[in-house]
Write a protein that holds these residues in place. Structure first.
Motif, PDB file in Angstrom:
ATOM      1  N   VAL A  47       0.820  -1.251   0.044  1.00  0.00           N
ATOM      2  CA  VAL A  47       0.011   0.112   0.011  1.00  0.00           C
ATOM      3  C   VAL A  47       0.801   1.175  -0.005  1.00  0.00           C
ATOM      4  O   VAL A  47       1.843   1.249   0.989  1.00  0.00           O
ATOM      5  CB  VAL A  47      -0.973  -0.209   1.209  1.00  0.00           C
ATOM      6  N   GLY A  48       0.643   2.052  -0.984  1.00  0.00           N
ATOM      7  CA  GLY A  48       1.367   3.484  -0.852  1.00  0.00           C
ATOM      8  C   GLY A  48       1.028   4.324  -2.072  1.00  0.00           C
ATOM      9  O   GLY A  48      -0.052   3.730  -2.931  1.00  0.00           O
ATOM     10  N   PRO A  49       1.539   5.442  -2.154  1.00  0.00           N
ATOM     11  CA  PRO A  49       1.058   6.391  -3.229  1.00  0.00           C
ATOM     12  C   PRO A  49       1.537   5.841  -4.369  1.00  0.00           C
ATOM     13  O   PRO A  49       2.697   5.116  -4.687  1.00  0.00           O
ATOM     14  CB  PRO A  49       1.661   7.517  -2.953  1.00  0.00           C
ATOM     15  N   PRO A  50       1.155   6.464  -5.732  1.00  0.00           N
ATOM     16  CA  PRO A  50       1.749   5.956  -7.024  1.00  0.00           C
ATOM     17  C   PRO A  50       3.279   6.250  -7.154  1.00  0.00           C
ATOM     18  O   PRO A  50       3.399   7.194  -6.751  1.00  0.00           O
ATOM     19  CB  PRO A  50       0.953   6.683  -8.004  1.00  0.00           C
ATOM     20  N   GLY A  51       3.932   5.621  -7.723  1.00  0.00           N
ATOM     21  CA  GLY A  51       5.318   5.719  -8.272  1.00  0.00           C
ATOM     22  C   GLY A  51       6.231   5.584  -7.065  1.00  0.00           C
ATOM     23  O   GLY A  51       7.296   5.702  -7.069  1.00  0.00           O
ATOM     24  N   VAL A  52       5.732   4.644  -6.001  1.00  0.00           N
ATOM     25  CA  VAL A  52       6.892   4.512  -4.688  1.00  0.00           C
ATOM     26  C   VAL A  52       7.441   3.037  -5.110  1.00  0.00           C
ATOM     27  O   VAL A  52       8.219   2.555  -4.353  1.00  0.00           O
ATOM     28  CB  VAL A  52       6.177   4.689  -3.403  1.00  0.00           C
ATOM     29  N   GLY A  53       7.044   2.433  -6.012  1.00  0.00           N
ATOM     30  CA  GLY A  53       7.876   1.064  -6.415  1.00  0.00           C
ATOM     31  C   GLY A  53       6.904   0.042  -6.174  1.00  0.00           C
ATOM     32  O   GLY A  53       7.727  -1.242  -5.957  1.00  0.00           O
ATOM     33  N   LYS A  54       5.816  -0.179  -5.968  1.00  0.00           N
ATOM     34  CA  LYS A  54       4.883  -1.472  -5.557  1.00  0.00           C
ATOM     35  C   LYS A  54       5.345  -2.532  -6.569  1.00  0.00           C
ATOM     36  O   LYS A  54       5.331  -3.656  -6.188  1.00  0.00           O
ATOM     37  CB  LYS A  54       3.521  -0.925  -5.173  1.00  0.00           C
ATOM     38  N   THR A  55       4.799  -2.056  -7.778  1.00  0.00           N
ATOM     39  CA  THR A  55       4.921  -2.999  -9.113  1.00  0.00           C
ATOM     40  C   THR A  55       6.428  -3.554  -9.240  1.00  0.00           C
ATOM     41  O   THR A  55       6.452  -4.576  -9.482  1.00  0.00           O
ATOM     42  CB  THR A  55       4.332  -2.571 -10.253  1.00  0.00           C
ATOM     43  N   SER A  56       7.433  -2.698  -9.040  1.00  0.00           N
ATOM     44  CA  SER A  56       8.643  -3.251  -9.196  1.00  0.00           C
ATOM     45  C   SER A  56       9.038  -4.006  -8.306  1.00  0.00           C
ATOM     46  O   SER A  56       9.897  -5.076  -8.418  1.00  0.00           O
ATOM     47  CB  SER A  56       9.539  -2.100  -9.612  1.00  0.00           C
ATOM     48  N   LEU A  57       8.449  -3.791  -6.918  1.00  0.00           N
ATOM     49  CA  LEU A  57       8.862  -4.778  -6.007  1.00  0.00           C
ATOM     50  C   LEU A  57       8.580  -6.284  -6.239  1.00  0.00           C
ATOM     51  O   LEU A  57       9.267  -7.199  -6.026  1.00  0.00           O
ATOM     52  CB  LEU A  57       8.251  -4.563  -4.562  1.00  0.00           C
ATOM     53  N   GLY A  58       7.192  -6.393  -6.686  1.00  0.00           N
ATOM     54  CA  GLY A  58       6.559  -7.676  -7.046  1.00  0.00           C
ATOM     55  C   GLY A  58       7.584  -8.076  -8.099  1.00  0.00           C
ATOM     56  O   GLY A  58       7.914  -9.548  -8.049  1.00  0.00           O
ATOM     57  N   ARG A  59       7.887  -7.485  -9.012  1.00  0.00           N
ATOM     58  CA  ARG A  59       8.975  -8.115 -10.262  1.00  0.00           C
ATOM     59  C   ARG A  59      10.224  -8.368  -9.755  1.00  0.00           C
ATOM     60  O   ARG A  59      10.678  -9.518 -10.236  1.00  0.00           O
ATOM     61  CB  ARG A  59       9.169  -7.114 -11.294  1.00  0.00           C
ATOM     62  N   SER A  60      10.880  -7.667  -9.006  1.00  0.00           N
ATOM     63  CA  SER A  60      11.906  -8.202  -8.159  1.00  0.00           C
ATOM     64  C   SER A  60      11.781  -9.364  -7.435  1.00  0.00           C
ATOM     65  O   SER A  60      12.707 -10.270  -7.111  1.00  0.00           O
ATOM     66  CB  SER A  60      12.836  -6.981  -7.409  1.00  0.00           C
ATOM     67  N   ILE A  61      10.561  -9.852  -6.619  1.00  0.00           N
ATOM     68  CA  ILE A  61      10.616 -10.733  -5.887  1.00  0.00           C
ATOM     69  C   ILE A  61      10.600 -11.940  -6.770  1.00  0.00           C
ATOM     70  O   ILE A  61      11.118 -13.001  -6.490  1.00  0.00           O
ATOM     71  CB  ILE A  61       9.238 -10.901  -5.000  1.00  0.00           C
ATOM     72  N   ALA A  62       9.911 -11.751  -7.659  1.00  0.00           N
ATOM     73  CA  ALA A  62       9.791 -13.160  -8.983  1.00  0.00           C
ATOM     74  C   ALA A  62      11.100 -13.344  -9.467  1.00  0.00           C
ATOM     75  O   ALA A  62      11.394 -14.506  -9.453  1.00  0.00           O
ATOM     76  CB  ALA A  62       8.516 -12.680  -9.965  1.00  0.00           C
ATOM     77  N   ARG A  63      11.840 -12.403  -9.921  1.00  0.00           N
ATOM     78  CA  ARG A  63      13.167 -12.631 -10.413  1.00  0.00           C
ATOM     79  C   ARG A  63      14.051 -13.192  -9.331  1.00  0.00           C
ATOM     80  O   ARG A  63      14.903 -14.067  -9.608  1.00  0.00           O
ATOM     81  CB  ARG A  63      13.921 -11.196 -10.753  1.00  0.00           C
ATOM     82  N   SER A  64      13.917 -12.861  -8.066  1.00  0.00           N
ATOM     83  CA  SER A  64      14.813 -13.287  -7.046  1.00  0.00           C
ATOM     84  C   SER A  64      14.365 -14.822  -6.790  1.00  0.00           C
ATOM     85  O   SER A  64      15.239 -15.632  -6.340  1.00  0.00           O
ATOM     86  CB  SER A  64      14.763 -12.581  -5.675  1.00  0.00           C
TER      87      SER A  64
END
Length: 792
Positions: free
Chosen positions: A354-371
């Motif tokens: 949960v957070g404002p737009p542009g703080v990296g929520k979607t990219s965090l999910g992508r990083s979790i998948a990559r790791s």
């Protein structure tokens, strides 16, 4: 009787007494032992090895019970081995071994003991003979001639019978050795009967299985024959290609790895399809349905990597800061790593970022998948209002399709992807259903192993999917759905964090994408100017967009007028790239003012200052609220007004002001809707200042709701609000006492620069904010207002 004789180790066999058998001798020590026996009395010990792979066995590698044999004949073969014919006479207990160039041991010959119970012995002998007859008849590879079988049936000596059957049976070395070591004759007979009975049961089971396989093969042959007939008919009708496609589809169904119930349904649907006219609408619907069933993954999975050290490295590589968020993700994955391989269904709550737009929520999910070495898929839920978008459409028309979840599973092709459900707070409901309620079955760990899509109409296991959801606010997420989630809040970034993110991540990426690596750079002062004068956001999305403009402008300039080396864009040059600044740095008014209070508010793009103005004029007691206020803020104003009526004397307010004055409360920027339970104490302060004419301090910002008794209630969005105050230059903050725990989550550089006061009652707020002397007395109804400088 004790003997000292050479020893031949036997690799994969046991030769019991009363048997004559050939032994192939290839090892040098064993050849030497045979030669010693031939040169003496031809007697030799035969002992089985415990491990047949040992080439040079020691006494520890041999069993302690063997047999005494007589070498009847020995023959050398062309390959160097010896073929030895041995007649075995009795059992031998090996006592000790004698050192030498070959194995030699002392052993004690064991004589047979008679049966203790003759009647039991006769019963055992008869059962063994009967069982062995059936054993020979049912064995697939054992072949004994009639002469051997007649001799066994005629044998009356129980010891000879047991040992001879042991010699002919295809038991393991360990089982034959167990019979050999049974020195008690009655125990030996029972063990032989036990092994024969076990094998007979196995033969019977194999026979039943073979019969079932034969019946199934007959059924398959019948189906094959019928299908060949259908092919011939279809060929005559000109539709051979369609039938070939159906055979290919049948093979896909068999190879898909579906659960048995799903497979049977698919085969039944295929049978219906075979009877339909190819090209008909019904056939199209059935074929599309079967295509979905075989293309959705049922068993295929990625080789998951669960290593929190790798995940930590990936998260640090992709994201600056967010330490609390990263720690929570690592805790979540640590539990998965420790339970890997256990038969434990993943029942951890679903993560919601949960957070404002542009703080990296979607990219965090992508990083979790990559790791984790998993497939990543993003589903946008913004604006979804049809339940069929989640559960799928029922197969009642040609255009029906599965829901977004099953479509995602087909797209990734594995059963264990990372699926990001983006903007889950922006789903809505209408007459077509409530998609948020449909998401309950998707996200509930207790239910999603039997998720049912209306289109597939079969249970599908989603329990191995790693679901992550994102939202800008929790207010619009239904409570039952939120109950399935674990909230991870991602607050807005400070200017210091934005600077580092821009320098380490955003700017290098934008320069690289513009083809300006080595040709263009941006100074730290220029980055700060872009942050302060060209963006106003909690995240960094617009910041990256503005940096991209600088990179593209630099690319155009380079092509128009190439330069050598690297050009530096400094702060004064930023307007040449981005134009006139869009914002002035937000700085709060700090001079005391009558009827004005500095509040803090939460917005979807982070925290912001909220200045509230109040004016009291002679009238009839009306309250006017302007500024596009929501119902909650209107109620806060009413509660503040009532509190001040109850404590008018305490705060020096005009007598009976609620009948003699009209009060106008205004929140600037009226075109922007405002609502939320956190402006109560700010409105109270503004009203008290306006009515008492006592200036209110503007260098202090506040947030909190009030009750009619003056109690200060806790609020949400503490991080975002305090970040806004810090960026606006306000260092003194008043927050509710019950929000004290949330202050620990503030970044250290923010906490050091703030002086935070905790309030439990609105009287504490008013004592802090209202200056002691009024600027000008409130005009009583019917009186003339004094002119400035004319005295009170």
């Amino acid at each position: 009787m004790r003997l000292e004789l050479p020893v031949i180790p036997l690799r994969s066999t046991v030769i019991p007494p009363h048997a004559t058998a050939p032994v192939e001798v290839g090892r040098a020590k064993s050849k030497r032992a045979v030669e010693e026996a031939l040169g003496a009395d031809r007697l030799i010990f035969l002992v089985a090895q415990r491990d047949p792979e040992v080439d040079d066995p020691t006494p520890d590698d041999l069993y302690s019970i063997g047999t005494l044999g007589v070498v009847k004949q020995a023959m050398r073969l062309p390959d160097g081995t010896m073929q030895v014919m041995v007649e075995v006479r009795s059992r031998v207990q090996l006592l000790d071994y004698i050192a030498g160039p070959y194995l030699r041991a002392r052993g004690e010959v064991q004589n047979e003991t008679p049966l203790r119970d003759e009647t039991l012995g006769r019963v055992l002998v008869d059962e063994i003979k009967d069982a062995f007859d059936r054993y020979v008849a049912g064995h697939k590879s054992l072949r004994l001639d009639r002469y051997q079988l007649d001799n066994l049936r005629a044998t009356s000596d129980p010891a000879v019978l047991a040992d001879t059957i042991t010699f002919h049976a295809t038991w393991s070395v360990e089982e034959k050795q167990a019979v050999l070591e049974a020195t008690d004759l009655e125990a030996r007979l029972k063990k032989v009967l036990e092994f024969l009975t076990r094998d007979l049961e196995r033969f019977e089971m194999d026979k039943r299985v073979s019969q079932r396989v034969k019946e199934q093969m007959d059924q398959n042959q019948r189906e094959y024959y019928l299908r060949e007939q259908m092919k011939a008919i279809q060929k005559e009708l000109g539709g051979e290609d369609g039938l070939g496609d159906l055979e290919e589809l049948r093979g896909k169904i068999e190879a898909a790895g579906m659960p048995e119930a799903v497979k049977q349904k698919a085969l039944k649907e295929l049978q219906r399809l075979e009877r339909m006219q190819q090209g008909s609408p019904e056939a199209t619907v059935a074929r599309t349905y079967l295509d979905w069933l075989v293309e959705v993954p049922w068993t295929k999975a990625d080789d998951e990597v669960l290593d929190i050290n790798r995940t930590r490295a990936v998260l640090d590589e992709d994201h600056y800061g967010l330490q609390d968020v990263k720690e929570r993700i690592l805790e979540y994955l640590a539990v998965r790593q420790l339970t890997q391989g256990l038969d434990v269904r993943n029942k951890a709550p679903i993560l919601v970022l949960v957070g404002p737009p542009g703080v990296g929520k979607t990219s965090l999910g992508r990083s979790i998948a990559r790791s984790m070495n998993r497939q990543f898929y993003r589903i946008s839920l913004g604006g979804v209002r049809d339940e069929a978008e989640i559960r799928g459409h029922r197969r009642t028309y040609i255009g029906a399709l599965p829901g977004k979840i099953i479509q995602a599973m087909k797209q990734v092709g594995v059963i264990n992807p990372v699926i990001l459900l983006d903007e889950i707070d922006k789903m809505s409901a209408d007459w077509r259903g409530d998609p948020a309620s449909a998401m309950l079955e998707v996200l509930d760990p207790e239910q999603n192993n039997t998720f049912t899509d209306h289109y597939l109409d079969v249970q599908y296991d989603l329990s191995r999917v790693f679901f992550i959801t994102t939202a800008n606010t929790l207010q619009t997420i239904p409570r039952p759905l939120l109950d399935r989630m674990e909230v991870i809040e991602i607050p807005g970034y400070t200017n210091y964090e934005k600077h580092n993110i821009a320098k380490q991540f955003l700017l290098p990426r934008q320069i690289r994408e513009a083809g300006m690596e080595g040709k263009l750079s941006v100074s730290d002062a220029a980055i700060d100017r872009v942050i302060n004068e060209y963006t106003r956001e909690a995240g960094v999305r617009n910041l990256e967009r503005e940096l991209g403009k600088i990179a593209r402008k630099g690319a155009k300039n380079f092509l128009e007028s190439p330069w050598e080396g690297q050009r530096l864009v400094d702060a004064p040059e930023v307007p040449a790239y981005l134009g006139i600044p869009k914002f002035r740095p937000e700085k709060a008014e700090k001079e005391p003012s009558v009827g004005t209070a500095q509040g803090l508010a939460w917005t979807p793009v982070g925290g912001t200052l909220l200045t509230i103005e109040a004016v009291a004029v002679p009238g009839t007691g009306k309250i006017v609220l302007t500024g596009s206020l929501g119902e909650v803020m209107k109620e806060s104003a009413q509660a503040a007004f009532t509190y001040l009526r109850a404590h008018a004397q305490e705060w020096g307010l005009p007598e009976d002001f609620h009948n003699k004055y009209d009060v106008h409360v205004h929140v600037p920027e009226g075109a922007t809707p405002k609502d939320g339970p956190s402006a109560g104490i700010t409105m109270t302060t503004a009203l008290a200042s306006a009515l008492s004419r006592r200036p209110a301090r503007m260098d202090i910002a506040m947030t909190g709701e009030i009750t009619l008794r003056g109690k200060v209630l806790p609020i949400g969005g503490v991080k975002e609000k305090l970040l806004a105050a810090h960026q606006a230059g306000i260092s003194k903050i008043i927050v509710p006492k019950e929000n004290e725990a949330q202050l620990q989550d503030l970044p250290e550089e923010i906490r050091r620069g703030l002086e935070i006061t905790l309030a439990e009652d609105v009287s504490e707020v008013l004592k802090t904010l209202l200056l002691p002397e009024p600027v000008m007395p409130v005009v009583q109804p019917g009186e003339n207002r004094p002119q400035p400088g004319a005295g009170a």
